[in-house]
Design a protein around this motif. Structure first.
Motif, PDB file in Angstrom:
ATOM      1  N   VAL A 165     -21.280   3.632   0.517  1.00  0.00           N
ATOM      2  CA  VAL A 165     -22.472   2.802   0.707  1.00  0.00           C
ATOM      3  C   VAL A 165     -23.674   3.673   1.057  1.00  0.00           C
ATOM      4  CG1 VAL A 165     -23.508   1.017   2.162  1.00  0.00           C
ATOM      5  CG2 VAL A 165     -21.156   0.755   1.339  1.00  0.00           C
ATOM      6  N   SER A 166     -23.478   4.653   1.942  1.00  0.00           N
ATOM      7  CA  SER A 166     -24.597   5.504   2.349  1.00  0.00           C
ATOM      8  C   SER A 166     -25.104   6.366   1.210  1.00  0.00           C
ATOM      9  CB  SER A 166     -24.182   6.391   3.526  1.00  0.00           C
ATOM     10  OG  SER A 166     -23.186   7.330   3.130  1.00  0.00           O
ATOM     11  N   ASN A 167     -24.272   6.585   0.197  1.00  0.00           N
ATOM     12  CA  ASN A 167     -24.678   7.371  -0.961  1.00  0.00           C
ATOM     13  C   ASN A 167     -25.185   6.501  -2.117  1.00  0.00           C
ATOM     14  OD1 ASN A 167     -24.206  10.414  -0.646  1.00  0.00           O
ATOM     15  ND2 ASN A 167     -22.342   9.542   0.224  1.00  0.00           N
ATOM     16  N   GLY A 168     -25.424   5.222  -1.829  1.00  0.00           N
ATOM     17  CA  GLY A 168     -26.098   4.367  -2.791  1.00  0.00           C
ATOM     18  C   GLY A 168     -25.218   3.694  -3.821  1.00  0.00           C
ATOM     19  N   PHE A 169     -23.902   3.664  -3.602  1.00  0.00           N
ATOM     20  CA  PHE A 169     -23.008   3.027  -4.566  1.00  0.00           C
ATOM     21  C   PHE A 169     -22.877   1.535  -4.262  1.00  0.00           C
ATOM     22  CE2 PHE A 169     -21.674   7.437  -4.883  1.00  0.00           C
ATOM     23  CZ  PHE A 169     -21.569   7.597  -6.261  1.00  0.00           C
ATOM     24  N   GLN A 170     -22.821   0.741  -5.312  1.00  0.00           N
ATOM     25  CA  GLN A 170     -22.527  -0.688  -5.191  1.00  0.00           C
ATOM     26  C   GLN A 170     -21.013  -0.826  -5.103  1.00  0.00           C
ATOM     27  OE1 GLN A 170     -24.115  -3.124  -8.340  1.00  0.00           O
ATOM     28  NE2 GLN A 170     -22.659  -4.774  -7.953  1.00  0.00           N
ATOM     29  N   VAL A 171     -20.513  -1.351  -3.977  1.00  0.00           N
ATOM     30  CA  VAL A 171     -19.073  -1.364  -3.707  1.00  0.00           C
ATOM     31  C   VAL A 171     -18.569  -2.793  -3.564  1.00  0.00           C
ATOM     32  CG1 VAL A 171     -17.212  -0.510  -2.237  1.00  0.00           C
ATOM     33  CG2 VAL A 171     -19.306   0.848  -2.502  1.00  0.00           C
ATOM     34  N   ARG A 172     -17.490  -3.076  -4.264  1.00  0.00           N
ATOM     35  CA  ARG A 172     -16.752  -4.329  -4.115  1.00  0.00           C
ATOM     36  C   ARG A 172     -15.400  -3.985  -3.520  1.00  0.00           C
ATOM     37  NH1 ARG A 172     -16.174  -7.440  -9.518  1.00  0.00           N
ATOM     38  NH2 ARG A 172     -18.346  -7.980  -9.020  1.00  0.00           N
ATOM     39  N   CYS A 173     -14.962  -4.722  -2.505  1.00  0.00           N
ATOM     40  CA  CYS A 173     -13.716  -4.417  -1.806  1.00  0.00           C
ATOM     41  C   CYS A 173     -12.676  -5.510  -2.053  1.00  0.00           C
ATOM     42  CB  CYS A 173     -13.961  -4.282  -0.303  1.00  0.00           C
ATOM     43  SG  CYS A 173     -15.099  -2.953   0.135  1.00  0.00           S
ATOM     44  N   LEU A 174     -11.513  -5.117  -2.550  1.00  0.00           N
ATOM     45  CA  LEU A 174     -10.412  -6.053  -2.738  1.00  0.00           C
ATOM     46  C   LEU A 174      -9.600  -6.095  -1.453  1.00  0.00           C
ATOM     47  CD1 LEU A 174      -8.705  -7.897  -4.542  1.00  0.00           C
ATOM     48  CD2 LEU A 174      -7.460  -5.854  -5.306  1.00  0.00           C
ATOM     49  N   VAL A 175      -9.566  -7.257  -0.792  1.00  0.00           N
ATOM     50  CA  VAL A 175      -8.931  -7.399   0.515  1.00  0.00           C
ATOM     51  C   VAL A 175      -8.082  -8.667   0.552  1.00  0.00           C
ATOM     52  CG1 VAL A 175     -10.703  -6.101   1.749  1.00  0.00           C
ATOM     53  CG2 VAL A 175     -10.995  -8.557   1.419  1.00  0.00           C
ATOM     54  N   ARG A 176      -7.218  -8.756   1.538  1.00  0.00           N
ATOM     55  CA  ARG A 176      -6.374  -9.950   1.690  1.00  0.00           C
ATOM     56  C   ARG A 176      -7.177 -11.142   2.211  1.00  0.00           C
ATOM     57  NH1 ARG A 176      -0.822  -8.647   2.396  1.00  0.00           N
ATOM     58  NH2 ARG A 176      -0.322  -7.023   0.845  1.00  0.00           N
ATOM     59  N   SER A 177      -8.118 -10.870   3.137  1.00  0.00           N
ATOM     60  CA  SER A 177      -8.936 -11.946   3.715  1.00  0.00           C
ATOM     61  C   SER A 177     -10.405 -11.556   3.599  1.00  0.00           C
ATOM     62  CB  SER A 177      -8.566 -12.178   5.185  1.00  0.00           C
ATOM     63  OG  SER A 177      -9.475 -13.070   5.793  1.00  0.00           O
ATOM     64  N   ALA A 178     -11.115 -12.208   2.681  1.00  0.00           N
ATOM     65  CA  ALA A 178     -12.521 -11.875   2.459  1.00  0.00           C
ATOM     66  C   ALA A 178     -13.381 -12.218   3.677  1.00  0.00           C
ATOM     67  CB  ALA A 178     -13.044 -12.605   1.226  1.00  0.00           C
TER      68      ALA A 178
END
Length: 325
Positions: A26-39
């Protein structure tokens, strides 16, 4: 956030490695989507400055998570089941890992993903690898068997606060003045600081020349597990004795460690069985492609202690820790 950079799916975002990689991305400017068990739970745990999109799903349940790949360019594959919470769950972890990897590769190909970056384990298949290390190798083979260019980083023990290898080390050395260990305590290894693992993972994302290749990653120190325990003791200013005996099996060692530490039993056994295998980098090509300041084990242990909030070994700062050296 830089719209010209690849869009990233991060699996394992709540884990030891993924939780540290996310702020870096995130600090390096990437758009991140996280796959998690509980959003909802994940979103509520993020500090305000960490902007990431949580998507709920389970890799072992087809149909619950494939949409998380929509619009993504690169995925970090950092999921790893280890051995569960207790000894009875150990035998099924390899099957779960391979099934999840197979599902992920199939969906990644269908989504047109350009790259996968996977963190696996060191060790040679011809060296009677433990089930744990052999499973890590097999997951890497699965992910590299498809059309998506997969980068594999292979690491030995990763040392950092909250990681199972460090927590085992911490509680054992803190609580046991005379440690009775099996012969594998003198097996050579090349542990790596968690900060260097994050350096290499993030670096591979930004270095296109790493796509489709496998790299060994390790710290600057090739040492034995005995030496690692004594490094911890020296950093903490503790006097400790390590005694080896020929009759202590990995299973007996795991039961003993389970009694002495809060690390889940099912995690201890795979780790302990893997300690009999030499895990040293065969090559260091990654250092040319992704330059990083390698962290010594003294510094890695000290930093982990400084980050620890509860339990034995708590220290107020890295600087105070180094005064003991």
């Amino acid at each position: 956030m830089d719209e010209h950079k690849p869009r990233v799916l991060l699996t394992g975002a709540t884990g030891f490695v993924g939780g540290r990689l996310l702020p870096n991305l995130v600090s390096n400017g990437f758009q991140v989507r996280c796959l998690v068990r509980s959003a909802s739970g994940f979103a509520g745990s993020l500090p305000p400055e960490i902007k990431a999109e949580p998507v709920e799903g389970d890799l072992l349940k087809p149909g619950t998570w494939e949409a998380s790949l929509d619009g993504m360019d690169v995925a970090f594959y950092l999921v790893h089941s280890m051995g569960g919470r207790n000894f009875s769950e150990i035998k099924s972890f390899a099957e779960r890992d391979q099934k999840a990897a197979t599902h992920f590769l199939k969906a990644a190909e269908a989504a047109g993903l350009s790259r996968i970056i996977y963190l696996g384990g060191l060790g040679e298949l011809g060296d009677s690898l433990s089930e744990h290390l052999a499973s890590r190798q097999e997951v890497g083979r699965i992910l590299q068997s498809g059309k998506v260019r997969t980068t594999i980083l292979r690491a030995a023990n990763i040392i950092g606060a909250g990681g199972a290898p460090f927590e085992m080390l911490r509680y054992m050395v803190e609580r046991v003045p005379v440690m009775i260990c099996p012969r594998w305590v003198d097996t050579p290894c090349q542990p790596i600081a968690i900060s260097n693992v994050v350096d290499y993972l993030a670096g591979c994302l930004q270095q296109e020349d790493t796509a489709g290749l496998s790299f060994d990653i390790g710290g600057p120190d090739i040492i034995s597990y005995r030496e690692l325990m004594l490094i911890y003791a020296r950093v903490r200013g503790l006097r400790r004795l390590v005694v080896t005996v020929p009759v202590l099996t990995p299973r007996l060692s795991a039961y003993w460690i389970n009694l002495m530490t809060p690390v889940p039993a099912g995690v201890i056994m795979p780790l302990v069985e893997g300690l009999r295998n030499t895990v040293v980098c065969r090559e260091n090509r990654i250092r040319d492609l992704v330059p990083a300041r390698l962290v010594s084990m003294e510094e890695a242990v000290c930093t982990a202690l400084a980050e620890t909030e509860k339990g034995p070994g708590r220290l107020p700062s890295t600087q105070s820790c180094f005064r003991r050296l």
